[in-house]
Design a protein around this motif. Structure first.
Motif: not given
Length: 330
Positions: A39-49
């Motif tokens: 579970n992660v809230v509002a991830p940035d691009t680096e986290t999503a990748q």
């Protein structure tokens, strides 16, 4: 295991031109019985990748995760063995005092579930905390597979929808009670606010219904046979929410029409009183106009003529009131 991030409500002062780096979103993870929940809230691009590389997601999914708003949908990556779903849920924004849509991106595979809300959703956070604190509950939920865990997440989210509906129903009851108490301005403003909430809620739920039906069919691969009927309950919950919103829409339209009738009735009362006053005063204006002309008339300048004119005015006033009473206009 890191604790869940707390919301900061204060801002520290910084000098002009100072760049403050945004902290990376925390990725919270639980594992049990061969199943992982991230579970992660509002991830940035680096986290999503990083998540996409770890679980083998399609690169287009990363764009969907970091985009500001996606429509509700279900993408079935059968060859890669996972589902990607986008759902919306109502959240009351205290800053603007409006009901807004919170987006929840969901990835479900045979051995993992990843929930990515674009803002904190309390039902998801609380369920994650309960599973983190209660090892027995975690083992019980995770042992039944990713589909059952997804059902628990969605079930808590839809349970969270009904208190918002109860608040709308309470507002409608209060408006109905206040409508005949002479506070028309407040009632019009409250009706406008409730109507806006109902419209916003309907905009969130309407596309959700068809998306949940698609999700119900596609998620069967991740559910044991005895649990396939569970998602019917989610679809039923969405339909109940929609039915209640339809009822509230009819109620608020009826209250709006009734309030307009009440306002119109009060305006008619005011106009009726003003009409009676102007009608009864009209003969008096005629009499004073005749005797106020700069011409000679019998008794001019005498005391007895003043009383004659005054008596004539009173008789005209009584006559007009009698006529209005006889016509039942008074």
């Amino acid at each position: 295991m890191p604790s869940l991030p707390r919301i900061r409500r204060t801002r520290t002062a910084r000098s002009a031109g100072q760049v403050v780096a945004r902290p990376a979103p925390l990725v919270h993870e639980l594992s049990a019985s061969g199943l992982t929940w991230v579970n992660v809230v509002a991830p940035d691009t680096e986290t999503a990748q990083a998540l996409a590389e770890r679980f083998g997601w399609h690169p287009l999914d990363v764009e969907d995760i970091v985009s500001k708003r996606q429509r509700p949908k279900v993408d079935d990556y059968e060859e890669d063995g996972y589902l990607f779903a986008v759902l919306h849920f109502p959240v009351f924004d205290q800053a603007v005092q409006r009901l807004n849509a919170a987006e929840l991106d969901i990835f479900i595979g045979h051995d993992y579930v990843v929930t990515i809300p674009n803002r904190e959703l309390l039902p998801v956070t609380r369920l994650f905390e309960r599973c983190e604190a209660d090892e027995r509950l975690r083992e019980q939920l995770f042992a039944r597979g990713s589909g059952r865990l997804l059902y628990e997440v969605l079930d808590d989210l839809f349970d969270y929808c009904f208190p918002i509906l109860d608040k709308i129903a309470h507002k409608l009851d209060v408006i109905e009670d206040e409508m005949f108490e002479g506070r028309s301005d407040e009632v019009v403003r409250d009706l406008s606010n409730v109507k806006q909430e109902i419209i916003s809620y309907r905009k969130i739920i309407k596309p959700e219904r068809s998306t949940l039906r698609v999700l119900e069919r596609r998620v069967e691969d991740f559910l044991p046979e005895e649990l396939e009927l569970y998602f019917d309950d989610i679809v039923d919950a969405a339909e109940r929410v929609w039915d209640l919103l339809d009822n509230y829409k009819e109620v608020v339209e009826g209250l709006e029409s009734t309030n307009e009738s009440v306002i119109s009735h009060r305006q008619n009362d005011v106009l009726r009183v003003l009409t009676i006053i102007s009608t009864t005063m009209l003969p008096l204006f005629v009499i004073t106009g005749i005797f106020g002309m700069n011409v000679l008339f019998p008794g001019e300048g005498t005391t007895w003529m003043f009383w004659v004119i005054l008596g004539l005015m009173l008789a005209s006033l009584a006559g007009m009131l009698g006529i209005l009473r006889w016509k039942r206009w008074l």
